[in-house]
Design a protein around this motif. Structure first.
Motif, PDB file in Angstrom:
ATOM      1  N   SER A  10       0.795  28.035 -85.257  1.00 17.57           N
ATOM      2  CA  SER A  10       1.109  28.202 -83.837  1.00 17.57           C
ATOM      3  C   SER A  10       0.784  26.941 -83.041  1.00 17.57           C
ATOM      4  N   THR A  11      -0.214  26.180 -83.483  1.00 16.09           N
ATOM      5  CA  THR A  11      -0.526  24.935 -82.779  1.00 16.09           C
ATOM      6  C   THR A  11       0.587  23.910 -82.981  1.00 16.09           C
ATOM      7  N   SER A  12       1.121  23.828 -84.194  1.00 21.15           N
ATOM      8  CA  SER A  12       2.276  22.955 -84.433  1.00 21.15           C
ATOM      9  C   SER A  12       3.478  23.422 -83.618  1.00 21.15           C
ATOM     10  N   HIS A 105      -6.673  32.195 -80.035  1.00 24.31           N
ATOM     11  CA  HIS A 105      -6.292  31.571 -81.306  1.00 24.31           C
ATOM     12  C   HIS A 105      -7.455  31.257 -82.246  1.00 24.31           C
ATOM     13  N   PRO A 106      -8.562  30.676 -81.766  1.00 25.55           N
ATOM     14  CA  PRO A 106      -9.597  30.223 -82.714  1.00 25.55           C
ATOM     15  C   PRO A 106     -10.209  31.326 -83.562  1.00 25.55           C
ATOM     16  N   GLY A 175       4.511  35.211 -81.247  1.00 21.95           N
ATOM     17  CA  GLY A 175       5.227  35.244 -82.516  1.00 21.95           C
ATOM     18  C   GLY A 175       4.320  35.516 -83.691  1.00 21.95           C
ATOM     19  N   ASN A 176       3.165  34.883 -83.723  1.00 23.34           N
ATOM     20  CA  ASN A 176       2.246  35.111 -84.834  1.00 23.34           C
ATOM     21  C   ASN A 176       1.624  36.491 -84.782  1.00 23.34           C
ATOM     22  N   ALA A 177       1.371  36.997 -83.585  1.00 23.16           N
ATOM     23  CA  ALA A 177       0.842  38.356 -83.465  1.00 23.16           C
ATOM     24  C   ALA A 177       1.851  39.369 -83.996  1.00 23.16           C
TER      25      ALA A 177
END
Length: 229
Positions: A10-12, A105-106, A175-177
């Motif tokens: 997600s960071t990218s 996120h972390p 999206g990742n969730a």
């Protein structure tokens, strides 16, 4: 400009959105964090001492950390600007972005989930519950900030009529969730922003499935892809 990325990170993804919004082309380098390529000695020494993705290298200038990269891009390629200059709006956009990047996120990123799984030996169910708990708590705060922003700025994006750093952070987190199976139906304001972004070419270009290093998810019976990048 060389860009180091992993399709499901997600960071990218945040940086890919920023690059696409600014119309910047890069030399792409896939770094598979699932197999540990970000820990390779050459990558750590020559690209990113933090041993993470994303990273950029531009004429000898090396930079990691997605928010730092986007701030640098704003300084070097200011149109369209993603971190506003007006002090109050800038503060609000950063407040929102930090909520995602520093609070949500972390605690759910790859190394945390792998530690829970490999070292503490939590069950797959417990790992999924961990992830869902922090997503639920964090997204509730996101919804409150979006409600506040709507009263002041309106518009289909997080803060008005143009995408900002806030949208660059929100779309990948959502999206990742979803990929991790979280129920996102309660988060209606978030869903509205996500649905609007789905029609924007820059956000479409930045999607994981559009990336050169994309690989399809494993069969549903496998839990391997349930570790968030």
């Amino acid at each position: 400009m060389d860009f180091y990325s992993f399709f499901n990170s997600s960071t990218s993804w945040r940086v890919r959105i920023a690059l696409a919004l600014k119309g910047l082309d890069t030399d792409f380098h896939g770094v598979n964090i699932r197999t540990g390529q970000h820990h390779d000695a050459d990558y750590v020494r020559e690209v990113n001492p933090s041993a993470t993705v994303p990273a950029i290298v531009d004429n000898g200038f090396h930079l990691g950390q997605s928010l730092a990269i986007i701030d640098w891009l704003d300084g070097k390629h200011p149109e369209p600007r993603l971190i506003p200059k007006e002090p109050a709006l800038r503060a609000r956009v950063l407040e929102f972005s930090y909520l995602i990047a520093c609070d949500i996120h972390p605690v759910n990123n790859l190394r945390i989930l792998k530690y829970l799984q490999d070292e503490i030996k939590v069950s797959p169910k417990q790992k999924d519950e961990w992830y869902a708990h922090w997503i639920g708590e964090g997204m509730a705060a996101v919804e409150r900030l979006l409600a506040q922003a709507a009263e002041t700025y309106g518009g289909p994006w997080c803060f008005g009529t143009q995408p900002t750093l806030a949208d660059c952070c929100l779309i990948p987190q959502f999206g990742n969730a979803q990929r991790m199976g979280c129920d996102m139906t309660p988060h209606q304001r978030t869903r509205a922003v996500v649905e609007h972004a789905a029609g924007h070419p820059a956000f479409v270009k930045a999607e994981p499935k559009k990336q050169p290093d994309y690989t399809p998810p494993p069969p549903a019976s496998s839990n391997k892809d349930k570790i968030k990048a």
